[in-house]
Design a protein around this motif. Structure first.
Motif, PDB file in Angstrom:
ATOM      1  N   SER A 279      40.413  41.591   7.535  1.00 49.45           N
ATOM      2  CA  SER A 279      39.417  40.836   7.306  1.00 49.45           C
ATOM      3  C   SER A 279      39.819  39.258   8.013  1.00 49.45           C
ATOM      4  O   SER A 279      40.971  39.042   8.270  1.00 49.45           O
TER       5      SER A 279
ATOM      6  N   ALA B 192      38.357  47.478  14.183  1.00 48.58           N
ATOM      7  CA  ALA B 192      37.168  48.456  13.825  1.00 48.58           C
ATOM      8  C   ALA B 192      36.774  49.441  14.903  1.00 48.58           C
ATOM      9  O   ALA B 192      36.417  50.474  14.851  1.00 48.58           O
TER      10      ALA B 192
ATOM     11  N   ALA C 139      27.824  48.549  12.804  1.00 53.72           N
ATOM     12  CA  ALA C 139      28.332  47.419  11.893  1.00 53.72           C
ATOM     13  C   ALA C 139      27.116  47.195  11.024  1.00 53.72           C
ATOM     14  O   ALA C 139      26.072  47.563  11.795  1.00 53.72           O
TER      15      ALA C 139
ATOM     16  N   MET D  80      32.308  48.316   9.001  1.00 56.33           N
ATOM     17  CA  MET D  80      32.440  47.037   9.587  1.00 56.33           C
ATOM     18  C   MET D  80      31.030  46.245   8.977  1.00 56.33           C
ATOM     19  O   MET D  80      30.089  46.605   9.403  1.00 56.33           O
TER      20      MET D  80
ATOM     21  N   VAL E 133      36.460  46.727   7.986  1.00 56.66           N
ATOM     22  CA  VAL E 133      36.629  45.424   8.803  1.00 56.66           C
ATOM     23  C   VAL E 133      35.420  44.525   7.978  1.00 56.66           C
ATOM     24  O   VAL E 133      34.405  44.708   8.053  1.00 56.66           O
TER      25      VAL E 133
ATOM     26  N   VAL F 118      32.024  51.311  16.180  1.00 57.60           N
ATOM     27  CA  VAL F 118      32.831  51.317  15.274  1.00 57.60           C
ATOM     28  C   VAL F 118      33.616  52.740  15.186  1.00 57.60           C
ATOM     29  O   VAL F 118      32.673  53.915  14.821  1.00 57.60           O
TER      30      VAL F 118
ATOM     31  N   ALA G 215      37.500  42.963  15.224  1.00 55.42           N
ATOM     32  CA  ALA G 215      36.660  43.713  15.985  1.00 55.42           C
ATOM     33  C   ALA G 215      37.333  44.571  16.935  1.00 55.42           C
ATOM     34  O   ALA G 215      36.797  46.077  16.603  1.00 55.42           O
TER      35      ALA G 215
END
Length: 474
Positions: free
Chosen positions: A434, A462, A408, A381, A350, A375, A459
């Motif tokens: 993305s 993720a 992340a 991420m 991500v 995550v 998000a």
């Protein structure tokens, strides 16, 4: 809307900006267009500076030129981590800026960031301007009622030398989005819906003017996202007429006018909107904002988009042979099957960032999703703010801790994984959600596969470890 001058034909916003900047036009030839602001970065500038030196000329208006480091610069470790070739390009920008008197925001300095993030942030971007840069997503600045578009490297040299550019006038194209967006739907979803409707060539030869209640309701940051991706539908640029939100955003910015000069700018900008009855020669489309869902792409161009809870189109049902062949090729590359949903599809990466979605509100939207969560195992991420200032603001709000506590990576400002020229990339075969603007084959790294989506959708995916609807991830 503004009223046309008595006896004159109603004009579009594009007409007004264009007419105010044409230096000369001869029949059958492109116009000489004056450029108010030229943005420069390290990828296209070295060749342009070399050309100036070879011709023995300088930069015509260094005071209307602004440089930054963003494309190939690393998002951790600083310039010391650059390879030799990349360092040459950064050094060439530094040398050229010093030699020709161009203000340069170096990596890590306050004000530095992705070129289309830091320009508005500094107040260099203003309504009614013409703005160019050697980067296709210069259309971002159209959110302020500026005619902004990307140019090639040879044109970068030409603008540096003359502060003008040869251009043929595009046609104005109305993109009206009526009503309001539903909860959980963002500016990124809106523009992906527009591109899905028009296709990647629907705006060719035109400049989009985004209008309607849904557009007016957007924040300035969301408007920048919308204009940023105008070119993904083939348009030369995107435009949104300035309003009270525009002036409030610009007030007090470091490079924006101050005091009486600012108020004069506001007064002059009151006519920067299309007149009642103006003709949009490029065409017009209307969308109902309330019907737009969170969007995600399924193929290998930004026009291959769908509602996140829909199914991937089945090429077997497509009547157009060209569209069918393109869809078949895209699905083969992506490893998807027509007629299948993407919800629940396992992902590997991500990326939250890029000039499309790396502003503070984008980071806040993503943080709201991941706060108190983790995550998913096996998912990487990457969160990359769009500028040094945004990074500092996010850290002051504790967003960096939210992301890092979730697992992340929190990085320095830069283009990062959007363009994969800087060490940040998606490994071959891996699937990424993305927030960037392009999903071409290999765009985020050789063999990478990209699904474009909003920060909230990225998000949510993720956290789930698979494509997820942000409305279902509380």
């Amino acid at each position: 809307m503004s009223e046309a001058v008595a006896g004159a034909a109603p004009r579009t916003l594009l007409d007004k900006i264009w007419d105010a900047h044409v230096v000369v036009t001869e029949p059958g030839c492109p116009s000489v267009l004056y450029v108010d602001l030229h943005l420069v970065h390290e990828v296209t500038s070295p060749q342009a500076f070399s050309g100036l030196r070879a011709r023995g000329i300088g930069v015509r208006r260094p005071d209307r030129t602004l440089a930054t480091m963003d494309h190939i610069t690393p998002t951790r470790g600083g310039l010391a981590t650059l390879d030799a070739e990349s360092m040459k390009m950064v050094a060439a920008l530094e040398r050229g800026a010093a030699e020709f008197g161009i203000p340069l925001y170096r990596l890590g300095e306050r004000g530095n960031g992705i070129v289309h993030v830091m320009g508005p942030e500094l107040g260099a971007t203003r309504p009614g301007m013409t703005i160019v840069c050697g980067d296709s997503h210069t259309s971002t600045h159209g959110a302020f009622g500026a005619l902004a578009f990307g140019i090639g490297t040879s044109e970068v040299e030409h603008v540096l030398a003359t502060q003008c550019l040869l251009q043929r006038k595009p046609k104005a194209f109305e993109v009206r989005v009526d009503g309001r967006l539903a909860p959980g739907v963002s500016g990124k979803d809106l523009i992906l819906a527009v591109i899905a409707k028009l296709g990647i060539g629907g705006g060719t030869g035109s400049v989009f003017e985004f209008r309607g209640e849904a557009i007016s309701a957007l924040s300035m940051e969301a408007r920048m996202t919308v204009c940023n991706m105008s070119i993904e539908a083939g348009a030369r640029a995107g435009l949104i007429a300035p309003d009270a939100k525009t002036w409030e955003f610009l007030r007090g910015r470091p490079l924006a006018p101050k005091g009486e000069e600012f108020e004069a700018m506001v007064a002059a900008g009151s006519d920067l909107k299309s007149d009642e009855g103006a003709t949009f020669e490029g065409g017009s489309i209307v969308l109902d904002g309330w019907t737009i869902a969170p969007m995600i792409t399924w193929g290998t161009n930004p026009g291959m988009g769908m509602a996140i809870d829909a199914s991937v189109p089945d090429p077997a049902t497509m009547a157009d042979p060209g569209a069918k062949a393109m869809a078949e090729k895209a699905l083969k590359y992506m490893g998807f099957e027509g007629g299948q949903p993407l919800l629940g599809k396992a992902i590997d990466v991500v990326f939250i960032g890029s000039c499309t979605n790396s502003r503070l509100s984008d980071l806040q939207a993503a943080a709201d999703i991941v706060r108190g969560k983790k995550v998913a195992d096996g998912v990487r991420m990457l969160v990359v703010p769009g500028s040094v200032n945004i990074k500092r603001e996010a850290e002051a709000l504790g967003l960096d801790r939210i992301f890092m506590d979730a697992g992340a990576e929190w990085r320095d400002a830069g283009c990062s994984m959007c363009i994969a020229m800087n060490g940040d990339l998606v490994p071959p075969g891996q699937l990424a959600v993305s927030t960037s603007n392009r999903n071409f084959e290999g765009r985020q790294g050789p063999g990478s596969r990209t699904l474009l989506a909003s920060p909230a959708t990225a998000a949510a995916s993720a956290v789930r470890g698979a494509v997820a609807d942000p409305r279902e991830v509380a």
